[in-house]
Design an enzyme around this catalytic site. Structure first.
Site, PDB file in Angstrom:
ATOM      1  N   GLN A  27       0.606  -1.340   0.075  1.00 53.73           N
ATOM      2  CA  GLN A  27       0.002  -0.041   0.055  1.00 53.73           C
ATOM      3  C   GLN A  27       0.770   1.160  -0.030  1.00 53.73           C
ATOM      4  O   GLN A  27       0.649   2.316  -0.601  1.00 53.73           O
ATOM      5  CB  GLN A  27      -1.110  -0.052   1.149  1.00 53.73           C
ATOM      6  CG  GLN A  27      -1.988   0.954   1.225  1.00 53.73           C
ATOM      7  CD  GLN A  27      -2.676   1.184   2.682  1.00 53.73           C
ATOM      8  OE1 GLN A  27      -2.471   0.234   3.381  1.00 53.73           O
ATOM      9  NE2 GLN A  27      -3.569   2.368   2.668  1.00 53.73           N
ATOM     10  N   ASP A  49       6.342  -6.974  13.855  1.00 56.90           N
ATOM     11  CA  ASP A  49       5.608  -8.077  13.662  1.00 56.90           C
ATOM     12  C   ASP A  49       5.605  -8.072  12.127  1.00 56.90           C
ATOM     13  O   ASP A  49       4.981  -6.990  11.689  1.00 56.90           O
ATOM     14  CB  ASP A  49       4.216  -8.143  14.097  1.00 56.90           C
ATOM     15  CG  ASP A  49       3.775  -9.511  13.780  1.00 56.90           C
ATOM     16  OD1 ASP A  49       4.075 -10.491  14.357  1.00 56.90           O
ATOM     17  OD2 ASP A  49       2.875  -9.710  12.977  1.00 56.90           O
ATOM     18  N   TYR A  54       3.855 -11.593   3.567  1.00 54.99           N
ATOM     19  CA  TYR A  54       3.248 -10.026   3.502  1.00 54.99           C
ATOM     20  C   TYR A  54       3.946  -9.299   2.229  1.00 54.99           C
ATOM     21  O   TYR A  54       5.256  -9.553   2.181  1.00 54.99           O
ATOM     22  CB  TYR A  54       3.654  -9.282   4.708  1.00 54.99           C
ATOM     23  CG  TYR A  54       2.732  -9.610   6.045  1.00 54.99           C
ATOM     24  CD1 TYR A  54       1.651 -10.369   5.993  1.00 54.99           C
ATOM     25  CD2 TYR A  54       3.311  -9.052   7.119  1.00 54.99           C
ATOM     26  CE1 TYR A  54       1.151 -10.680   7.202  1.00 54.99           C
ATOM     27  CE2 TYR A  54       2.350  -9.493   8.382  1.00 54.99           C
ATOM     28  CZ  TYR A  54       1.289 -10.106   8.235  1.00 54.99           C
ATOM     29  OH  TYR A  54       0.480 -10.463   9.399  1.00 54.99           O
TER      30      TYR A  54
HETATM   31  N1  LIG Z   1      -1.531 -13.260  12.064  1.00 54.88           N
HETATM   32  C1  LIG Z   1      -2.601 -12.764  11.374  1.00 54.88           C
HETATM   33  O1  LIG Z   1      -3.161 -13.462  10.670  1.00 54.88           O
HETATM   34  C2  LIG Z   1      -2.612 -11.257  10.869  1.00 54.88           C
HETATM   35  C3  LIG Z   1      -3.507 -10.985  10.256  1.00 54.88           C
HETATM   36  C4  LIG Z   1      -3.781  -9.523  10.205  1.00 54.88           C
HETATM   37  C5  LIG Z   1      -2.663  -8.663  10.870  1.00 54.88           C
HETATM   38  N2  LIG Z   1      -1.672  -9.168  11.405  1.00 54.88           N
HETATM   39  C6  LIG Z   1      -0.738  -8.186  12.219  1.00 54.88           C
HETATM   40  O2  LIG Z   1      -1.585  -7.240  12.842  1.00 54.88           O
HETATM   41  C7  LIG Z   1      -0.822  -5.945  12.310  1.00 54.88           C
HETATM   42  C8  LIG Z   1      -1.733  -4.878  12.308  1.00 54.88           C
HETATM   43  O3  LIG Z   1      -3.203  -5.305  11.570  1.00 54.88           O
HETATM   44  P1  LIG Z   1      -3.872  -3.978  11.168  1.00 54.88           P
HETATM   45  O4  LIG Z   1      -3.025  -3.059  10.200  1.00 54.88           O
HETATM   46  O5  LIG Z   1      -5.078  -4.624  10.544  1.00 54.88           O
HETATM   47  O6  LIG Z   1      -4.144  -3.087  12.520  1.00 54.88           O
HETATM   48  P2  LIG Z   1      -5.080  -2.077  12.779  1.00 54.88           P
HETATM   49  O7  LIG Z   1      -3.923  -1.260  13.802  1.00 54.88           O
HETATM   50  O8  LIG Z   1      -6.347  -2.246  13.302  1.00 54.88           O
HETATM   51  O9  LIG Z   1      -5.117  -1.061  11.429  1.00 54.88           O
HETATM   52  C9  LIG Z   1      -4.346  -0.389  10.786  1.00 54.88           C
HETATM   53  C10 LIG Z   1      -4.892   0.351   9.757  1.00 54.88           C
HETATM   54  O10 LIG Z   1      -5.860   1.535  10.082  1.00 54.88           O
HETATM   55  C11 LIG Z   1      -5.755   2.740  10.014  1.00 54.88           C
HETATM   56  N3  LIG Z   1      -5.282   3.707  11.082  1.00 54.88           N
HETATM   57  C12 LIG Z   1      -4.462   3.245  12.007  1.00 54.88           C
HETATM   58  N4  LIG Z   1      -4.482   4.190  13.069  1.00 54.88           N
HETATM   59  C13 LIG Z   1      -5.219   5.272  12.556  1.00 54.88           C
HETATM   60  C14 LIG Z   1      -5.404   6.571  12.810  1.00 54.88           C
HETATM   61  N5  LIG Z   1      -5.070   6.924  14.244  1.00 54.88           N
HETATM   62  N6  LIG Z   1      -6.399   6.957  12.191  1.00 54.88           N
HETATM   63  C15 LIG Z   1      -6.947   6.826  11.173  1.00 54.88           C
HETATM   64  N7  LIG Z   1      -6.717   5.749  10.501  1.00 54.88           N
HETATM   65  C16 LIG Z   1      -5.850   4.769  11.207  1.00 54.88           C
HETATM   66  C17 LIG Z   1      -4.408   2.415   8.718  1.00 54.88           C
HETATM   67  O11 LIG Z   1      -5.088   2.113   7.511  1.00 54.88           O
HETATM   68  P3  LIG Z   1      -5.258   3.461   6.410  1.00 54.88           P
HETATM   69  O12 LIG Z   1      -4.752   4.574   6.610  1.00 54.88           O
HETATM   70  O13 LIG Z   1      -5.023   2.761   5.231  1.00 54.88           O
HETATM   71  O14 LIG Z   1      -6.776   3.490   6.341  1.00 54.88           O
HETATM   72  C18 LIG Z   1      -3.635   1.487   9.300  1.00 54.88           C
HETATM   73  O15 LIG Z   1      -2.942   0.745   8.484  1.00 54.88           O
HETATM   74  C19 LIG Z   1      -0.327  -6.513  10.928  1.00 54.88           C
HETATM   75  O16 LIG Z   1       0.509  -5.365  10.300  1.00 54.88           O
HETATM   76  C20 LIG Z   1       0.321  -7.706  11.193  1.00 54.88           C
HETATM   77  O17 LIG Z   1       1.549  -7.571  11.735  1.00 54.88           O
HETATM   78  C21 LIG Z   1      -1.602 -10.431  11.696  1.00 54.88           C
END
Ligand SMILES: NC(=O)c1ccc[n+]([C@@H]2O[C@H](COP(=O)([O-])OP(=O)(O)OC[C@H]3O[C@@H](n4cnc5c(N)ncnc54)[C@H](OP(=O)(O)O)[C@@H]3O)[C@@H](O)[C@H]2O)c1
Length: 332
Positions: A27, A49, A54
């Protein structure tokens, strides 16, 4: 930043960690990725992590470059194995062959001699559990991996792995990496009680529901340009929360966050950290400002009346069914 033990292990992790799924190597451009990692380091995050899969292995390369020059002993680097990393029938799953080949690729891309935690990204029903656990144990003995954990395994699978490890004298699992947020609480009834008893900590993903719990997606309106819901790889996973019932109720959380002087993202991250079995909440970010906003959730205590207000607002949109913790029936 605050720090917690990873389960009952001696390893300390930052209670907020930084993950680069869907962002680095896909992205966002490398400069933005590096700025997010730098913001995480500046804010005291020490735990990072990633996974071999990825961005088709590119995310590990980006993270390796972004962390280059940082004192290795001051970092905890986590990666994972299971999902396909190549076209071959052995480029996937948890066989001895794939795990061994994949860890070597991960170490090369991350530019490190060892990872602190190596996680089975899903359960592989086509490999005997003994084969996977013995291979993990060998990697620990070789010093390539310091601790082992799993991701999205159900309670029965975790219990079986612990039993085998105890019988065979293999290194024990110290962690599980499940999805967990105010909206997705499927680990609470079975996995958390088992892990509390057995000494595994949860490293939880998508604590702000991939952005939904920031409140930036409004019911009945198009998602903001450049957000994850408009990203070609991100939009499928976030779609489970992108309906008017969920989005309307999330808007109703705003006064709760405001009363506490927290941003919505901070409230969401603080919420998962109230669960004592959670060792770390992995946040994702497409911009460094998001990291700087979200880390302020570290150390925040939410009182029982606040938790009740949240439950009253979200009501029936909260998913609690433990059967939703699933791995593919056969290898992808
Ligand atoms: N084990 C597994 O199967 C698995 C699966 C998924 C994830 N993970 C791990 O978990 C990590 C986190 O997952 P996630 O990225 O889905 O977590 P998340 O923290 O729930 O979502 C992150 C996304 O939300 C948006 N965001 C974050 N903070 C913000 C803010 N203050 N204001 C506005 N938008 C905000 C951004 O996307 P935008 O700016 O693009 O909208 C950001 O990329 C991954 O990187 C990975 O390491 C593991």
């Amino acid at each position: 930043m605050e720090f917690r033990h990873l389960g009952r292990s001696g390893l300390m992790v930052s209670e907020i960690s930084y993950g680069n799924w869907l962002t680095h190597g896909s992205q966002v451009e490398e400069d933005a990725a590096k700025q997010c990692v730098q913001a995480a380091l500046d804010e005291g995050i020490t735990t990072f992590d990633t996974a071999d899969v990825y961005a088709g292995t590119k995310a590990e390369e980006v993270l390796g470059r972004a962390l280059k020059g940082v004192r290795r002993e001051s970092l905890e680097i986590f990666t994972k194995v299971y999902w396909p990393t190549g076209p071959g029938k052995n480029d996937r799953g948890l066989s001895r062959k794939h795990i061994t080949e994949s860890i070597h690729g991960s170490l090369r891309r991350l530019q490190t001699d060892y990872v602190d935690l190596y996680q089975a990204h899903r359960f592989d029903s086509e490999t005997p559990l003994e084969e996977t656990l013995k291979t993990f144990d060998d990697l620990v003995r070789q010093g390539k991996v310091l601790y082992v954990g799993v991701s999205e395994w159900n309670a029965d699978q975790i219990a079986r792995a612990l039993k085998i490890a105890d019988e065979m004298g293999f290194d024990r699992l110290v962690s599980n990496q499940p999805q967990y947020s105010m909206l997705w609480r499927v680990i609470e009834s079975e996995i958390v009680p088992l892990c509390e008893q057995e000494g595994l900590g949860q490293i939880v993903w998508s604590p702000i529901g991939q952005g939904v719990l920031t409140g930036k997606y409004l019911p009945g309106q198009q998602p903001p340009e450049g957000s994850r819901a408009t990203d070609k790889s991100g939009s499928a996973m976030i779609s489970r929360f992108m309906n008017d019932d969920v989005l309307t109720r999330v808007q109703e959380l705003k006064p709760i966050a405001a009363d506490l002087g927290l941003s919505m993202a901070q409230l969401a991250v603080a919420w998962v950290l109230q669960n004592p079995n959670v060792s770390s909440a992995i946040i994702g970010a497409s911009r460094p400002e998001q990291v700087r906003d979200n880390v302020k959730a570290a150390g925040v205590k939410l009182e029982a009346d606040v938790l009740k207000r949240i439950d009253d607002v979200l009501g029936s949109v909260v998913e609690r069914d433990p059967a939703k913790t699933q791995s593919p029936a056969s290898r992808p």
